[in-house]
Scaffold this motif. Sequence first.
Motif, PDB file in Angstrom:
ATOM      1  N   GLN A   2       0.913  18.363  -6.118  1.00  0.00           N
ATOM      2  CA  GLN A   2      -0.352  17.665  -6.298  1.00  0.00           C
ATOM      3  C   GLN A   2      -0.115  16.474  -7.212  1.00  0.00           C
ATOM      4  OE1 GLN A   2      -3.720  20.075  -7.015  1.00  0.00           O
ATOM      5  NE2 GLN A   2      -5.136  18.362  -7.022  1.00  0.00           N
ATOM      6  N   LEU A   3      -0.633  15.316  -6.787  1.00  0.00           N
ATOM      7  CA  LEU A   3      -0.345  14.062  -7.477  1.00  0.00           C
ATOM      8  C   LEU A   3      -1.604  13.541  -8.159  1.00  0.00           C
ATOM      9  CD1 LEU A   3       1.990  11.985  -7.838  1.00  0.00           C
ATOM     10  CD2 LEU A   3       1.111  10.830  -5.797  1.00  0.00           C
ATOM     11  N   PHE A   4      -1.436  13.036  -9.388  1.00  0.00           N
ATOM     12  CA  PHE A   4      -2.531  12.412 -10.116  1.00  0.00           C
ATOM     13  C   PHE A   4      -2.227  10.926 -10.301  1.00  0.00           C
ATOM     14  CE2 PHE A   4      -2.722  16.861 -11.048  1.00  0.00           C
ATOM     15  CZ  PHE A   4      -4.074  17.145 -11.078  1.00  0.00           C
ATOM     16  N   TYR A   5      -3.264  10.151 -10.553  1.00  0.00           N
ATOM     17  CA  TYR A   5      -3.112   8.689 -10.622  1.00  0.00           C
ATOM     18  C   TYR A   5      -3.627   8.136 -11.938  1.00  0.00           C
ATOM     19  CZ  TYR A   5      -4.336   3.757  -9.889  1.00  0.00           C
ATOM     20  OH  TYR A   5      -4.482   2.397 -10.034  1.00  0.00           O
ATOM     21  N   SER A   6      -2.857   7.225 -12.513  1.00  0.00           N
ATOM     22  CA  SER A   6      -3.318   6.449 -13.664  1.00  0.00           C
ATOM     23  C   SER A   6      -2.622   5.094 -13.652  1.00  0.00           C
ATOM     24  CB  SER A   6      -3.007   7.156 -14.984  1.00  0.00           C
ATOM     25  OG  SER A   6      -3.311   6.294 -16.069  1.00  0.00           O
ATOM     26  N   LYS A   7      -3.406   4.035 -13.537  1.00  0.00           N
ATOM     27  CA  LYS A   7      -2.822   2.700 -13.496  1.00  0.00           C
ATOM     28  C   LYS A   7      -2.259   2.277 -14.854  1.00  0.00           C
ATOM     29  CE  LYS A   7      -7.173   0.204 -14.383  1.00  0.00           C
ATOM     30  NZ  LYS A   7      -8.103  -0.817 -13.845  1.00  0.00           N
ATOM     31  N   SER A   8      -2.612   2.996 -15.919  1.00  0.00           N
ATOM     32  CA  SER A   8      -2.155   2.619 -17.262  1.00  0.00           C
ATOM     33  C   SER A   8      -0.740   3.083 -17.572  1.00  0.00           C
ATOM     34  CB  SER A   8      -3.114   3.168 -18.321  1.00  0.00           C
ATOM     35  OG  SER A   8      -3.061   4.586 -18.351  1.00  0.00           O
ATOM     36  N   LEU A   9      -0.185   3.969 -16.773  1.00  0.00           N
ATOM     37  CA  LEU A   9       1.161   4.471 -17.034  1.00  0.00           C
ATOM     38  C   LEU A   9       2.218   3.412 -16.735  1.00  0.00           C
ATOM     39  CD1 LEU A   9       0.952   8.058 -15.491  1.00  0.00           C
ATOM     40  CD2 LEU A   9       1.248   7.506 -17.911  1.00  0.00           C
ATOM     41  N   ASP A  10       3.246   3.366 -17.560  1.00  0.00           N
ATOM     42  CA  ASP A  10       4.407   2.517 -17.278  1.00  0.00           C
ATOM     43  C   ASP A  10       5.658   3.244 -17.761  1.00  0.00           C
ATOM     44  OD1 ASP A  10       4.799   2.014 -20.091  1.00  0.00           O
ATOM     45  OD2 ASP A  10       3.333   0.392 -19.983  1.00  0.00           O
ATOM     46  N   ILE A  11       6.816   2.632 -17.584  1.00  0.00           N
ATOM     47  CA  ILE A  11       8.070   3.322 -17.883  1.00  0.00           C
ATOM     48  C   ILE A  11       8.263   3.566 -19.371  1.00  0.00           C
ATOM     49  CG2 ILE A  11       9.199   2.530 -15.783  1.00  0.00           C
ATOM     50  CD1 ILE A  11      10.600   0.379 -17.427  1.00  0.00           C
ATOM     51  N   THR A  98      -4.133   3.822   4.580  1.00  0.00           N
ATOM     52  CA  THR A  98      -3.321   4.104   3.395  1.00  0.00           C
ATOM     53  C   THR A  98      -2.280   5.170   3.719  1.00  0.00           C
ATOM     54  OG1 THR A  98      -5.180   3.556   1.945  1.00  0.00           O
ATOM     55  CG2 THR A  98      -3.393   4.850   0.989  1.00  0.00           C
ATOM     56  N   GLU A  99      -2.671   6.191   4.449  1.00  0.00           N
ATOM     57  CA  GLU A  99      -1.734   7.247   4.822  1.00  0.00           C
ATOM     58  C   GLU A  99      -0.623   6.709   5.728  1.00  0.00           C
ATOM     59  OE1 GLU A  99      -3.877  10.450   6.586  1.00  0.00           O
ATOM     60  OE2 GLU A  99      -5.188  10.746   4.847  1.00  0.00           O
ATOM     61  N   ILE A 100      -0.989   5.831   6.676  1.00  0.00           N
ATOM     62  CA  ILE A 100      -0.014   5.317   7.643  1.00  0.00           C
ATOM     63  C   ILE A 100       0.914   4.289   7.003  1.00  0.00           C
ATOM     64  CG2 ILE A 100       0.260   4.020   9.795  1.00  0.00           C
ATOM     65  CD1 ILE A 100      -2.467   5.261  10.654  1.00  0.00           C
ATOM     66  N   ILE A 126     -11.310   5.656  -2.744  1.00  0.00           N
ATOM     67  CA  ILE A 126     -10.829   6.231  -1.485  1.00  0.00           C
ATOM     68  C   ILE A 126      -9.353   5.900  -1.283  1.00  0.00           C
ATOM     69  CG2 ILE A 126     -11.024   6.031   1.033  1.00  0.00           C
ATOM     70  CD1 ILE A 126     -14.080   5.712   0.536  1.00  0.00           C
ATOM     71  N   LEU A 127      -8.958   4.674  -1.589  1.00  0.00           N
ATOM     72  CA  LEU A 127      -7.551   4.295  -1.490  1.00  0.00           C
ATOM     73  C   LEU A 127      -6.690   5.136  -2.429  1.00  0.00           C
ATOM     74  CD1 LEU A 127      -7.753   0.387  -1.353  1.00  0.00           C
ATOM     75  CD2 LEU A 127      -7.536   1.980   0.555  1.00  0.00           C
ATOM     76  N   GLN A 128      -7.172   5.336  -3.645  1.00  0.00           N
ATOM     77  CA  GLN A 128      -6.421   6.132  -4.623  1.00  0.00           C
ATOM     78  C   GLN A 128      -6.264   7.572  -4.143  1.00  0.00           C
ATOM     79  OE1 GLN A 128      -8.759   5.643  -8.161  1.00  0.00           O
ATOM     80  NE2 GLN A 128      -8.156   3.504  -8.464  1.00  0.00           N
ATOM     81  N   SER A 134      -1.300  11.609   0.403  1.00  0.00           N
ATOM     82  CA  SER A 134      -0.152  11.366   1.275  1.00  0.00           C
ATOM     83  C   SER A 134       1.152  11.218   0.502  1.00  0.00           C
ATOM     84  CB  SER A 134      -0.398  10.115   2.125  1.00  0.00           C
ATOM     85  OG  SER A 134      -0.721   8.998   1.317  1.00  0.00           O
ATOM     86  N   LEU A 135       1.089  11.414  -0.820  1.00  0.00           N
ATOM     87  CA  LEU A 135       2.263  11.346  -1.692  1.00  0.00           C
ATOM     88  C   LEU A 135       2.979   9.999  -1.600  1.00  0.00           C
ATOM     89  CD1 LEU A 135       3.768  14.944  -1.313  1.00  0.00           C
ATOM     90  CD2 LEU A 135       2.140  14.090  -3.028  1.00  0.00           C
ATOM     91  N   HIS A 136       2.177   8.927  -1.541  1.00  0.00           N
ATOM     92  CA  HIS A 136       2.715   7.575  -1.670  1.00  0.00           C
ATOM     93  C   HIS A 136       2.571   7.157  -3.131  1.00  0.00           C
ATOM     94  CE1 HIS A 136       3.151   7.373   2.545  1.00  0.00           C
ATOM     95  NE2 HIS A 136       1.899   7.084   2.859  1.00  0.00           N
ATOM     96  N   TYR A 137       3.434   6.255  -3.575  1.00  0.00           N
ATOM     97  CA  TYR A 137       3.379   5.815  -4.959  1.00  0.00           C
ATOM     98  C   TYR A 137       3.028   4.337  -5.096  1.00  0.00           C
ATOM     99  CZ  TYR A 137       6.089  10.139  -5.055  1.00  0.00           C
ATOM    100  OH  TYR A 137       6.523  11.429  -4.850  1.00  0.00           O
ATOM    101  N   HIS A 138       2.721   3.695  -3.955  1.00  0.00           N
ATOM    102  CA  HIS A 138       2.285   2.302  -3.967  1.00  0.00           C
ATOM    103  C   HIS A 138       0.828   2.252  -3.497  1.00  0.00           C
ATOM    104  CE1 HIS A 138       6.228   0.362  -4.672  1.00  0.00           C
ATOM    105  NE2 HIS A 138       6.702   1.406  -4.022  1.00  0.00           N
ATOM    106  N   LEU A 139      -0.064   1.787  -4.358  1.00  0.00           N
ATOM    107  CA  LEU A 139      -1.481   1.704  -4.021  1.00  0.00           C
ATOM    108  C   LEU A 139      -1.753   0.389  -3.294  1.00  0.00           C
ATOM    109  CD1 LEU A 139      -4.348   2.975  -4.404  1.00  0.00           C
ATOM    110  CD2 LEU A 139      -4.546   1.541  -6.457  1.00  0.00           C
ATOM    111  N   PRO A 140      -2.373   0.431  -2.100  1.00  0.00           N
ATOM    112  CA  PRO A 140      -2.706  -0.818  -1.418  1.00  0.00           C
ATOM    113  C   PRO A 140      -3.637  -1.682  -2.252  1.00  0.00           C
ATOM    114  CG  PRO A 140      -2.936   1.059   0.066  1.00  0.00           C
ATOM    115  CD  PRO A 140      -2.736   1.621  -1.307  1.00  0.00           C
TER     116      PRO A 140
END
Length: 233
Positions: A2-11, A98-100, A126-128, A134-140
């Motif tokens: 299960q994947l969570f999203y946060s745009k504030s994260l960086d390396i 987004t899935e495709i 919805i995009l997020q 779909s376990l993608h790591y690039h947000l459109p």
Amino acid sequence: MQLFYSKSLDIESTSYTLPKDESKHVIRVLRKQPGDTIYLTNGKGYLFTAQVYDANPNKCKLSITSHTYQEPRDYKLHLAVAPTKLNDRFEWFLEKATEIGVTEITPLLCDHSERKVIKEERFLKILQSAMKQSLHYHLPALNPLTPFKDFITNAHSNTFIAHCEDDTKSLLKSELSPATDYTILIGPEGDFSTTEIQQALQKNIIPVSLGHSRLRTETAAIVACHSVAFINE
């Protein structure tokens, strides 16, 4: 996973606190305990591995332990699509594209558009959600609602317009090549107007057909999206 999203994260991130709704989900539904693993992405290609160290259902705190990078696809696909009268149909398109595999989406305001207002914040959620599912790591990228005439001003060489008029058109699939960037315009339920089609042709935008069937807006957009993804498999 299960994947969570946060745009504030960086390396450079070493810790992260989940928002209240996700904290409750992690602790009360997933029943995560201190030491358990959580996965997150920032939508910029990175997957972060984290461990729960404070299992607070209102403010779950994580320790970032590692990160990996997912290279983007060999192509970029920009879909410019007129929003449908019924919101749920356009939202279905956002999810499936987004899935495709879509890189950028521009809601398009056309002469025959029945919907002239969109809910950008809802669309982005919805995009997020689709990216995580779909376990993608690039947000459109999602652009604001843009008038047709403004959008075609900066059209590049690999831009197509899919319309239903009986003009000379080639099949989209015959125009595609792997590892190439494309922009595809899909019109509203009433199709692009004759004026819009002529304006597009004057900008050297290539007219294409998606096949013999007359498709709904959201279906046409998914067919176009899949055609580009398929040629890159």
